[in-house]
Design an enzyme around this catalytic site. Structure first.
Site, PDB file in Angstrom:
ATOM      1  CD  GLN A   1      -3.635   2.234   6.863  1.00 11.17           C
ATOM      2  OE1 GLN A   1      -4.283   2.544   7.864  1.00 11.17           O
ATOM      3  NE2 GLN A   1      -4.209   2.050   5.697  1.00 11.17           N
TER       4      GLN A   1
ATOM      5  CG  ASP B   1      -3.360   8.128  -1.263  1.00  7.70           C
ATOM      6  OD1 ASP B   1      -3.253   8.534  -0.100  1.00  7.70           O
ATOM      7  OD2 ASP B   1      -3.033   6.984  -1.638  1.00  7.70           O
TER       8      ASP B   1
ATOM      9  NE  ARG C   1      -0.430   1.498   3.686  1.00  6.03           N
ATOM     10  CZ  ARG C   1       0.706   2.188   3.824  1.00  6.03           C
ATOM     11  NH1 ARG C   1       1.890   1.596   3.978  1.00  6.03           N
ATOM     12  NH2 ARG C   1       0.694   3.512   3.805  1.00  6.03           N
ATOM     13  N   GLY C   2       0.215   2.424  -0.008  1.00  8.36           N
ATOM     14  CA  GLY C   2       0.975   3.679  -0.090  1.00  8.36           C
ATOM     15  C   GLY C   2       1.073   4.061  -1.566  1.00  8.36           C
TER      16      GLY C   2
ATOM     17  CG  ASN D   1      -2.944  11.478   2.964  1.00  9.01           C
ATOM     18  OD1 ASN D   1      -2.364  10.611   2.315  1.00  9.01           O
ATOM     19  ND2 ASN D   1      -2.640  11.706   4.223  1.00  9.01           N
ATOM     20  CE  LYS D   2      -5.637   5.306   4.587  1.00 11.41           C
ATOM     21  NZ  LYS D   2      -6.551   4.536   3.708  1.00 11.41           N
TER      22      LYS D   2
ATOM     23  NE  ARG E   1      -6.303   0.853  -1.794  1.00 11.75           N
ATOM     24  CZ  ARG E   1      -5.685   1.394  -0.736  1.00 11.75           C
ATOM     25  NH1 ARG E   1      -4.382   1.207  -0.556  1.00 11.75           N
ATOM     26  NH2 ARG E   1      -6.362   2.120   0.128  1.00 11.75           N
TER      27      ARG E   1
HETATM   28  O1  MRU Z   1      -4.798   3.043   2.223  1.00  7.82           O
HETATM   29  P1  MRU Z   1      -3.316   3.299   2.223  1.00  7.82           P
HETATM   30  O2  MRU Z   1      -2.616   2.721   3.396  1.00  7.82           O
HETATM   31  O3  MRU Z   1      -2.685   2.912   0.907  1.00  7.82           O
HETATM   32  O4  MRU Z   1      -3.217   4.886   2.338  1.00  7.82           O
HETATM   33  C1  MRU Z   1      -1.938   5.472   2.275  1.00  7.82           C
HETATM   34  C2  MRU Z   1      -1.960   6.940   2.490  1.00  7.82           C
HETATM   35  O5  MRU Z   1      -2.997   7.553   2.634  1.00  7.82           O
HETATM   36  C3  MRU Z   1      -0.643   7.648   2.418  1.00  7.82           C
HETATM   37  O6  MRU Z   1      -0.668   8.798   3.219  1.00  7.82           O
HETATM   38  C4  MRU Z   1      -0.366   8.067   0.967  1.00  7.82           C
HETATM   39  O7  MRU Z   1      -0.537   6.998   0.096  1.00  7.82           O
HETATM   40  C5  MRU Z   1       0.976   8.641   0.801  1.00  7.82           C
HETATM   41  S1  MRU Z   1       2.247   7.400   0.834  1.00  7.82           S
HETATM   42  C6  MRU Z   1       3.718   8.155   0.582  1.00  7.82           C
END
Ligand code: MRU
Length: 360
Positions: A211, A252, A62-63, A262-263, A104
């Site tokens: 996370q 993201d 992920r990320g 973002n998250k 995703r």
């Molecule tokens: O759902 P995830 O764990 O993939 O979400 C990740 C995030 O929201 C991160 O902040 C984002 O991808 C930046 S990673 C450098």
């Protein structure tokens, strides 16, 4: 409990600065299955498009930047089962890319990297299948190496914004587990730490999939960066008590006006930071900027299984199973609440017009 496929290895890692969340060596793709962290480091091999799709969907990998890198390697690792005739090979490639993109929707890096891979393949479509495969592998490695470099530039640019004795709040995970290098927001924090600045990092646990608690807390403790884990709903209290000097998060997808997905929880933090007059920074590489989107309203937001909210890590129920639950994986922070973007191409402050600034 996640089910293992036939191809898993449990590895014991000695942590080092060069630790990688995914690795592609001798055409073999392995990755850290992040669902098991911090309890253990499980390394699995990905040999098929379906395996890679599941790994992305289930957040084993992920990320935003790492998703793009891993998806490209997945295509290359899957080549063995591709048709042997050219036309069918190319159509299979196009379908595999479309399928992986659909895993995703929010992180633009996933589609960005796969589009780049496809363009590289098409640029040599007159050549043999072996040569097309080789170009795809080289392009995937280039995307990975480039991201490593972008992380270093983001870290260098961002560390200048971190005063000595800073108390920093971060959300989700943006370190080596989320990128092809040392990280974006966490990369900035690592650089400030490496520069011997005295910093303290407050980590939002990041409900529902934790996370922050599972991954960021693990990364920071491995690297001996002073940190303190908080639940997401404590951030306001800490800002009011003047315990936080600045917030840094990753992204993201960023629209041309600075609106940033973002998250989930990031938007709330930005509102709190604005109210308490605390700088709110977003760290991201150029591959996270979407040149097609004028505002954040157009960003597709992934909605995940409500069970992730009702059961801790899909196991321990914490709510009646009949209750309705809502689980958007991301929210959008308006550009106007972002003090600055920390990118590989420098620091950008408002007013944001990334088309004019030639990002993307
Ligand atoms: O759902 P995830 O764990 O993939 O979400 C990740 C995030 O929201 C991160 O902040 C984002 O991808 C930046 S990673 C450098």
């Amino acid at each position: 409990m996640p089910r293992f496929s036939a191809f898993f290895v449990v590895g014991i890692f000695i942590y080092g600065d060069d630790m990688q969340a995914v690795s592609f060596k001798n055409r073999i793709l392995t990755y850290i299955d992040q669902r098991f962290l911090p309890a253990k480091v499980v390394i699995r091999e990905c040999r098929t498009i379906q395996h890679g799709y599941n790994a992305i969907k289930e957040l084993r990998v992920r990320g935003a930047p790492l998703l793009g890198i891993f998806a490209c390697y997945t295509v290359c690792a899957g080549f063995n089962s591709f048709p042997k005739e050219k036309k069918r090979f190319l159509s299979h490639l196009s379908n595999a890319i479309g399928y992986l993109k659909s895993a995703r929707p929010t992180a633009v890096n996933l589609a960005w990297a796969l589009d780049r891979l496809y363009a590289a393949a098409l640029s040599v479509e007159q050549k043999s299948i072996e040569e097309i495969k080789k170009v795809c592998i080289d392009e995937s490695i280039a995307i990975h190496e480039e991201d490593n470099l972008l992380c270093k530039r983001i870290a260098e640019n961002g560390a200048r914004l971190i005063p000595d004795n800073s108390r920093i709040l971060t959300h989700c995970n943006t370190g080596f587990l989320a990128t092809g290098g040392g990280g974006t927001a966490l990369g900035v924090i690592y650089k400030a730490h490496a520069d011997n600045k005295n910093i303290m990092v407050y980590i939002d646990e990041t409900r529902p999939l934790l996370q922050g608690a599972r991954l960021t807390a693990w990364e920071l403790t491995q690297r001996n960066v002073k940190s303190c884990l908080i639940t997401d709903n404590m951030a306001g209290l800490l800002m009011k008590d003047k315990t936080i000097d600045l917030v840094i998060v990753g992204a993201d997808r960023i629209a041309l006006n600075g609106d940033t997905a973002n998250k989930t929880g990031t938007y709330g933090l930005s509102v709190l930071a604005h109210y308490h007059r605390i700088p709110f920074y977003v760290a991201a590489p150029f591959s996270t900027f979407d040149p097609e989107l004028v505002t954040g309203e157009e960003i597709p937001i992934e909605e995940r299984n409500p069970d992730e909210v009702k059961k801790v890590l899909l196991k321990l129920p914490v709510a009646p199973l009949q209750v309705n639950a809502y689980n958007p994986a991301f929210d959008v922070t308006p550009g106007e609440l972002i003090t600055a973007f920390i990118t590989d191409r420098g620091i950008f402050k408002p007013p944001y017009n990334f088309l004019k600034n030639k990002i993307g």
